[in-house]
Write a protein that holds these residues in place. Structure first.
Motif, PDB file in Angstrom:
ATOM      1  N   ARG A 190       0.832  -1.210   0.000  1.00 16.33           N
ATOM      2  CA  ARG A 190       0.000   0.000   0.000  1.00 16.33           C
ATOM      3  C   ARG A 190       0.864   1.257   0.000  1.00 16.33           C
ATOM      4  N   ASP A 191       1.943   1.238   0.806  1.00 18.35           N
ATOM      5  CA  ASP A 191       2.826   2.409   0.863  1.00 18.35           C
ATOM      6  C   ASP A 191       3.562   2.614  -0.466  1.00 18.35           C
ATOM      7  N   LEU A 192       3.945   1.512  -1.116  1.00 20.05           N
ATOM      8  CA  LEU A 192       4.647   1.626  -2.397  1.00 20.05           C
ATOM      9  C   LEU A 192       3.743   2.245  -3.454  1.00 20.05           C
ATOM     10  N   LEU A 193       2.488   1.839  -3.481  1.00 23.19           N
ATOM     11  CA  LEU A 193       1.558   2.391  -4.470  1.00 23.19           C
ATOM     12  C   LEU A 193       1.218   3.840  -4.167  1.00 23.19           C
ATOM     13  N   ALA A 194       1.265   4.220  -2.880  1.00 23.67           N
ATOM     14  CA  ALA A 194       0.938   5.599  -2.499  1.00 23.67           C
ATOM     15  C   ALA A 194       2.122   6.540  -2.685  1.00 23.67           C
ATOM     16  N   ALA A 195       3.324   5.999  -2.897  1.00 25.96           N
ATOM     17  CA  ALA A 195       4.501   6.860  -3.081  1.00 25.96           C
ATOM     18  C   ALA A 195       4.324   7.692  -4.349  1.00 25.96           C
ATOM     19  N   GLY A 196       4.918   8.866  -4.345  1.00 19.35           N
ATOM     20  CA  GLY A 196       4.703   9.778  -5.463  1.00 19.35           C
ATOM     21  C   GLY A 196       5.627   9.603  -6.643  1.00 19.35           C
ATOM     22  N   GLU A 204      10.851   3.677   0.433  1.00 20.56           N
ATOM     23  CA  GLU A 204       9.934   2.958   1.331  1.00 20.56           C
ATOM     24  C   GLU A 204      10.414   1.528   1.532  1.00 20.56           C
ATOM     25  N   ALA A 205      10.841   0.880   0.456  1.00 21.49           N
ATOM     26  CA  ALA A 205      11.328  -0.501   0.556  1.00 21.49           C
ATOM     27  C   ALA A 205      12.612  -0.574   1.372  1.00 21.49           C
ATOM     28  N   VAL A 206      13.511   0.400   1.201  1.00 20.14           N
ATOM     29  CA  VAL A 206      14.757   0.444   1.973  1.00 20.14           C
ATOM     30  C   VAL A 206      14.448   0.537   3.464  1.00 20.14           C
ATOM     31  N   ASN A 207      13.543   1.434   3.827  1.00 25.41           N
ATOM     32  CA  ASN A 207      13.187   1.610   5.240  1.00 25.41           C
ATOM     33  C   ASN A 207      12.527   0.353   5.804  1.00 25.41           C
ATOM     34  N   PHE A 208      11.683  -0.290   5.016  1.00 23.19           N
ATOM     35  CA  PHE A 208      10.989  -1.500   5.466  1.00 23.19           C
ATOM     36  C   PHE A 208      11.988  -2.627   5.752  1.00 23.19           C
ATOM     37  N   LEU A 209      12.908  -2.861   4.847  1.00 17.06           N
ATOM     38  CA  LEU A 209      13.866  -3.961   5.017  1.00 17.06           C
ATOM     39  C   LEU A 209      14.790  -3.706   6.204  1.00 17.06           C
ATOM     40  N   HIS A 210      15.175  -2.461   6.400  1.00 22.47           N
ATOM     41  CA  HIS A 210      16.020  -2.154   7.566  1.00 22.47           C
ATOM     42  C   HIS A 210      15.240  -2.387   8.860  1.00 22.47           C
ATOM     43  N   ALA A 211      13.967  -1.987   8.882  1.00 22.71           N
ATOM     44  CA  ALA A 211      13.166  -2.183  10.084  1.00 22.71           C
ATOM     45  C   ALA A 211      12.939  -3.671  10.364  1.00 22.71           C
ATOM     46  N   GLU A 212      12.830  -4.488   9.308  1.00 18.86           N
ATOM     47  CA  GLU A 212      12.575  -5.914   9.483  1.00 18.86           C
ATOM     48  C   GLU A 212      13.801  -6.660   9.997  1.00 18.86           C
ATOM     49  N   PHE A 213      14.978  -6.341   9.472  1.00 21.54           N
ATOM     50  CA  PHE A 213      16.163  -7.146   9.758  1.00 21.54           C
ATOM     51  C   PHE A 213      17.270  -6.390  10.482  1.00 21.54           C
ATOM     52  N   GLY A 214      17.118  -5.081  10.647  1.00 24.42           N
ATOM     53  CA  GLY A 214      18.150  -4.305  11.323  1.00 24.42           C
ATOM     54  C   GLY A 214      19.450  -4.227  10.547  1.00 24.42           C
ATOM     55  N   ALA A 215      19.424  -4.556   9.269  1.00 24.26           N
ATOM     56  CA  ALA A 215      20.633  -4.583   8.442  1.00 24.26           C
ATOM     57  C   ALA A 215      20.765  -3.285   7.658  1.00 24.26           C
ATOM     58  N   ALA A 216      21.990  -3.030   7.194  1.00 25.79           N
ATOM     59  CA  ALA A 216      22.238  -1.872   6.334  1.00 25.79           C
ATOM     60  C   ALA A 216      21.634  -2.140   4.959  1.00 25.79           C
ATOM     61  N   VAL A 217      20.923  -1.137   4.421  1.00 26.00           N
ATOM     62  CA  VAL A 217      20.259  -1.284   3.126  1.00 26.00           C
ATOM     63  C   VAL A 217      20.502  -0.004   2.328  1.00 26.00           C
ATOM     64  N   ALA A 218      20.743  -0.145   1.028  1.00 27.96           N
ATOM     65  CA  ALA A 218      20.929   1.017   0.154  1.00 27.96           C
ATOM     66  C   ALA A 218      20.398   0.691  -1.232  1.00 27.96           C
ATOM     67  N   ALA A 219      20.080   1.729  -2.012  1.00 26.71           N
ATOM     68  CA  ALA A 219      19.513   1.510  -3.345  1.00 26.71           C
ATOM     69  C   ALA A 219      19.941   2.620  -4.289  1.00 26.71           C
ATOM     70  N   TRP A 220      20.041   2.252  -5.581  1.00 28.36           N
ATOM     71  CA  TRP A 220      20.361   3.188  -6.664  1.00 28.36           C
ATOM     72  C   TRP A 220      19.336   3.002  -7.768  1.00 28.36           C
ATOM     73  N   PHE A 221      19.070   4.110  -8.509  1.00 26.90           N
ATOM     74  CA  PHE A 221      18.042   4.067  -9.551  1.00 26.90           C
ATOM     75  C   PHE A 221      18.417   5.028 -10.668  1.00 26.90           C
ATOM     76  N   ALA A 222      18.156   4.625 -11.913  1.00 27.59           N
ATOM     77  CA  ALA A 222      18.436   5.461 -13.078  1.00 27.59           C
ATOM     78  C   ALA A 222      17.132   6.030 -13.612  1.00 27.59           C
ATOM     79  N   PRO A 223      16.920   7.336 -13.494  1.00 31.12           N
ATOM     80  CA  PRO A 223      15.700   7.931 -14.052  1.00 31.12           C
ATOM     81  C   PRO A 223      15.650   7.735 -15.569  1.00 31.12           C
TER      82      PRO A 223
END
Length: 470
Positions: A190-196, A204-223
Motif C-alpha cells: 500500500r505504501d509503495l503504491l501511495a509513493a509519489g 519505502e522498501a529500503v526503510n521496510f527492510l532495515h526495520a525488518e532485519f536491522g541490516a544496512a540497506v541502500a539503493a540506486w536508480f536510473a531515471p
C-alpha cells in the motif's frame, strides 16, 4: 569431588528424612516405563515455548531415571544454529568440563547420543533431540551410571518426544513469523503504491527492510533517459558511509557480474559478512544480510516494488506528456498569429480594387509559405506532445533559415526594421523547421518588447566548431 552426595534427600511418607538410604527416591508414576512415556507424550504435546518445554523435559528426565540426576541441561538451537541453554538444574559440582563440552559438540554434530563415565559413580550423556533428520537441541544428563544404563531407552524416548515438541514450536513460530511478514508486506504494498515517484517507492522498501532485519540497506536508480544510477537512499548506515554511498554513480546494471561487484563493494563498506542484491527496474537494492528469511522477504518484495516503479514511471510519463501537450497548444496559438496576419493583409489587398497585382502575388506566396509551415508545425507539435521520437537533424543553411524566420515574424513590421548580419551561408546540423520556428519566436519577442521603430539586429558567427546567433 570424591565422596560427595546429592544435597537433597528423599523423604518418607511420614515426612521424615530417610537417612539410611541417601540415594533413595520414590517415583510418583511408578517404575512402569510405559506409564512414563504415556505421561510424557501428553505433557509435551501442548508446551507453547522453549522455556516451558525445558521445565517439562527436566521433570520427565528425572521421572524416566527413577532417581534424581546430579545435573540436567536442556539445550535448544537458535536461528544461527548455536546451542542455547533454556533450562538447567544442578545438585552437585561436576568435574571434567572439557570432556563434557567435547561430547556435546560431537553429539550435536553427529546427531547420535553419546555417553561417558565421570566420577563418583556418575555417568554423563548427551542425547540430541532429532526430528526428521534435523537436530533441534539436546538433553544433557549427569546421573548414577547404573540408572542411566538401565533406563537408557526411556531417556532416548524423552529426547525423541522433546524433538517432536521442539519441531512443533519451531513450525508454529515460523507460521507466526510468516503471518506477520505477510501483514507487513500488505502494508508495504500500500505504501509503495501511495509513493509519489519511483525513488519514493524505493526509499519505502529500503526503510521496510532495515526495520525488518536491522541490516544496512541502500539503493540506486536510473531515471528515464539516464545511463547512470543515482543514489536513492540508505538505512542503517552512518552519516559518513551515507556520503560515500551518495558519491557512487555506477552505470546501469547490465550483467549479474556488475550487480555482484556492487553488492560486494557495499558489504565491504558497511562491514557485512553476507549481502543480498535485488534487481530493480532500472536500479538495484542491496542489503547486508544473507539469512534465509532475508532471501525469502526480498523474493516477495521484489515483484511488488518493480510493479510500483513501473506504475510511477508510467504516471510520470503521462504527466510529462500532458505538460508537453499544454505547452504545444500554447506554442501553436502563438505561432498562428503571423500567418493569420499575412492572410488578413492578403484579403485586405484583394478586396481593394487599387491593389497592385505584384503586391498580391508576393503576399500570396508569403501566405502559402506560412500556411505550409504552420501545417508542418502543428503535425510536429502534436508528435512531440505525445512523446514522439527525437529531432531529425540534417545539414541546413543557417543564414537561409534566419532570413525565412525574419520574414515570418515581421510581416506587420516596417520594411527594414530587422537587420540580418552574417556570412552569405553557414552550414549547421539541425531540424530546419524546428530551428526556424525557434528563431522566429525570439525575433517576434524582440520586436514586441523593444522600443517601437528601433531596429532589431540578428547576427550569426562561427568559431572553433561553435555557431552562435545573437
Amino acid at each position: 569431588m570424591a565422596g560427595e552426595r546429592l544435597p537433597r534427600r528423599a523423604e518418607d511418607d511420614a515426612g521424615q528424612t530417610d537417612r539410611r538410604q541417601p540415594w533413595a527416591w520414590r517415583n510418583p508414576l511408578g517404575d512402569d516405563e510405559v506409564t512414563v512415556l504415556r505421561g510424557l507424550s501428553h505433557a509435551l504435546a501442548s508446551t507453547p515455548s522453549h522455556q516451558e518445554l525445558g521445565s517439562a523435559l527436566t521433570a520427565w528426565v528425572e521421572a524416566a531415571l527413577g532417581t534424581q540426576p546430579a545435573e540436567t541441561r536442556i539445550l535448544v538451537r537458535d536461528a544461527r544454529g548455536k546451542a542455547r541453554q533454556v533450562r538447567s538444574e544442578s545438585r552437585t559440582v561436576l568435574r571434567q568440563k572439557r570432556l563434557r563440552y567435547r561430547i556435546r559438540r560431537r553429539a550435536l554434530r553427529t546427531k547420535h547420543p553419546l555417553s561417558a563415565t565421570l566420577h563418583d559413580g556418575l555417568g554423563f550423556a548427551v542425547l540430541p533431540m532429532v526430528s526428521r533428520g534435523e537436530a533441534f537441541g539436546a538433553v544433557e544428563v549427569a546421573a548414577p551410571e547404573a540408572a542411566m544404563v538401565e533406563r537408557w531407552s526411556t531417556l532416548e524416548a524423552v529426547a525423541s518426544q522433546g524433538a517432536i515438541a521442539l519441531r512443533h514450536i519451531s513450525q508454529a513460530s515460523e507460521l507466526q513469523g510468516a503471518a506477520r511478514r505477510m501483514g507487513a508486506l500488505v502494508t508495504l504494498s500500500r505504501d509503495l503504491l501511495a509513493a509519489g515517484s519511483p525513488e519514493a517507492a524505493i526509499q519505502e522498501a529500503v526503510n521496510f527492510l532495515h526495520a525488518e532485519f536491522g541490516a544496512a540497506v541502500a539503493a540506486w536508480f536510473a531515471p528515464e533517459g539516464s545511463q547512470r544510477l543515482g543514489f536513492v537512499g540508505a538505512a542503517g548506515v552512518e552519516a559518513g558511509t551515507r556520503r560515500r554511498l551518495r558519491r557512487w554513480s555506477p552505470s546501469r546494471i547490465a550483467s549479474d557480474r556488475q550487480g555482484t561487484e556492487l553488492a560486494d563493494r557495499f558489504a565491504g563498506l558497511v562491514g557485512a559478512t553476507g549481502v543480498e542484491a535485488l534487481d530493480l527496474r532500472d536500479g538495484i537494492l542491496v542489503m547486508g544480510s544473507s539469512s534465509a528469511e532475508a532471501q525469502q522477504t526480498l523474493a516477495a518484495v521484489g515483484p511488488v516494488l518493480n510493479q510500483a516503479i513501473a506504475l510511477h514511471s508510467d504516471v510520470a510519463s503521462a504527466r510529462l506528456r500532458n505538460e508537453h501537450l499544454d505547452l504545444g497548444l500554447a506554442w501553436t496559438a502563438h505561432e498562428l498569429r503571423s500567418p493569420l496576419v499575412g492572410l488578413r493583409a492578403l484579403l485586405d489587398l484583394e478586396s481593394s480594387s487599387a491593389a497592385a497585382a505584384e503586391d498580391l502575388g508576393d503576399l500570396r506566396a508569403a501566405a502559402m509559405r506560412d500556411l505550409t509551415g504552420l501545417l508542418q508545425q502543428v503535425e510536429d507539435l502534436l508528435r512531440w506532445a505525445v512523446g514522439g521520437g527525437p529531432l531529425r537533424k540534417k545539414p541546413s543553411d543557417l543564414v537561409r533559415l534566419v532570413r525565412e524566420a525574419v520574414a515570418a515574424s515581421s510581416a506587420d513590421e516596417p520594411t527594414g526594421r530587422v537587420v540580418v548580419q552574417g556570412p552569405p551561408a553557414l552550414q549547421v546540423g539541425a531540424e530546419p523547421a524546428e530551428l526556424r520556428r525557434a528563431i522566429a519566436n525570439v525575433i517576434r519577442n524582440a520586436l514586441a518588447y523593444s522600443p517601437r521603430g528601433e531596429p532589431v539586429k540578428v547576427s550569426m558567427s562561427s568559431s572553433d566548431g561553435v555557431t552562435a546567433i545573437k
